[in-house]
Scaffold this active site. Structure first.
Site, PDB file in Angstrom:
ATOM      1  N   HIS A  11       0.935  -1.181  -0.111  1.00 43.93           N
ATOM      2  CA  HIS A  11      -0.106  -0.063  -0.122  1.00 43.93           C
ATOM      3  C   HIS A  11       0.976   1.101  -0.076  1.00 43.93           C
ATOM      4  CE1 HIS A  11      -2.941  -2.786   0.653  1.00 43.93           C
ATOM      5  NE2 HIS A  11      -2.396  -3.555   1.565  1.00 43.93           N
ATOM      6  N   GLU A  25      -2.448   0.298   7.826  1.00 44.46           N
ATOM      7  CA  GLU A  25      -1.692  -0.580   7.400  1.00 44.46           C
ATOM      8  C   GLU A  25      -0.266   0.042   6.677  1.00 44.46           C
ATOM      9  OE1 GLU A  25      -3.551  -3.285   4.772  1.00 44.46           O
ATOM     10  OE2 GLU A  25      -1.859  -4.722   4.152  1.00 44.46           O
ATOM     11  N   HIS A  80       2.570  -7.071   4.644  1.00 42.84           N
ATOM     12  CA  HIS A  80       1.049  -6.537   4.952  1.00 42.84           C
ATOM     13  C   HIS A  80       0.624  -6.939   6.445  1.00 42.84           C
ATOM     14  CE1 HIS A  80      -0.135  -5.809   0.773  1.00 42.84           C
ATOM     15  NE2 HIS A  80       1.149  -6.313   0.471  1.00 42.84           N
ATOM     16  N   GLU A 144       1.327 -11.845   6.071  1.00 45.67           N
ATOM     17  CA  GLU A 144       0.363 -11.019   6.947  1.00 45.67           C
ATOM     18  C   GLU A 144       0.525 -10.971   8.294  1.00 45.67           C
ATOM     19  OE1 GLU A 144      -2.164  -9.239   5.592  1.00 45.67           O
ATOM     20  OE2 GLU A 144      -2.573 -10.228   3.369  1.00 45.67           O
TER      21      GLU A 144
HETATM   22 ZN   LIG Z   1      -2.262  -5.332   2.417  1.00 41.75          ZN
END
Ligand SMILES: [Zn+2]
Length: 233
Positions: A11, A25, A80, A144
């Site tokens: 992102h 995030e 992430h 993640e």
């Molecule tokens: Zn993400």
């Protein structure tokens, strides 16, 4: 032997990723990625690390993969943070990966990072058709790091000290995956006050008429790790 690693903070810019509990995030993954780059370059021999972004800017997914391909990276790791009400840590490789070097490298990184997330669920080593692991030409994985919208997970991610631990573990895993050796640590300096006793014995090492000569000895002693100073009579 230099190994090129591309670390990808997900992102950025107009795309904040998931947001909850006062966290975004894009900010968390940028911190983890920067800390991981520093940990790899400071603590291991032969790591050259590039980030796909080092500021809060938007980068297209294909651009991230192309960047790694152009750098001829040996490994691509995307960071992430999950969302959707779950808890814990998981990692991804591309759908068609079946064992081999990618799976070995992912396992090395997954193993180290999940140790920092003890007390959280290990959601496992997964596969998915994600653009950054599909379009990268080298071994690639996506991590993640917990769930931003779960209070317990978010509280862990709020601490910079925790993010540094996660990054150090990620760096260790990457180093293992690529066979990078740890840099030798500097030896602890001898100190007159060490030795488990509170007694302090001072030793005079010279008396000089010339201040320059006294200063020379102080420099020599400091180089050898001793505390030294000039005491004028
Ligand atoms: Zn993400």
């Amino acid at each position: 032997m230099t190994k090129i690693v591309v670390i990808d903070p997900g992102h950025g810019g107009k795309d904040p990723g998931a947001s909850a509990n006062g966290l975004k995030e894009k900010d968390i993954v940028l911190k983890i990625s920067k800390y991981a780059k520093a940990a790899l370059e400071n603590n291991y021999e032969g790591a050259k690390v590039y980030l796909t972004r080092s500021t809060d800017v938007f980068v297209e997914l294909s651009e991230r993969a192309n960047f790694a391909n152009k750098k001829k990276a040996d490994l691509f790791v995307s960071n992430h943070v999950n969302a959707g009400g779950g808890t814990g840590f998981e990692s991804y490789v591309y759908t068609s990966i079946n064992g081999g070097s990618t799976e070995k490298m992912r396992s090395a990184v997954h193993y180290e990072v999940k140790k920092v997330y003890n007390g959280f669920k290990d959601r496992g080593k997964k596969k998915a058709n994600l653009a950054v692991v599909r379009e990268t030409a080298m071994e690639a994985m996506l991590l993640e790091h917990l769930f931003i919208d779960t209070k317990k997970d978010a509280n862990f991610l709020k601490s910079d000290a925790n993010l540094k631990k996660v990054a150090a573990a990620e760096a260790k895993g990457i180093a293992k995956a690529l066979g990078l050796k740890a840099k030798s640590k500097p030896v602890a300096k001898p100190s007159p006050s060490s030795g488990g006793s509170n007694n302090l014995y001072k030793v005079q090492l010279g008396a000089f008429a010339s201040k320059a000569n006294a200063e020379k000895l102080v420099v020599e002693l400091k180089k050898k790790g001793y505390k030294a100073y000039i005491d004028k009579e």
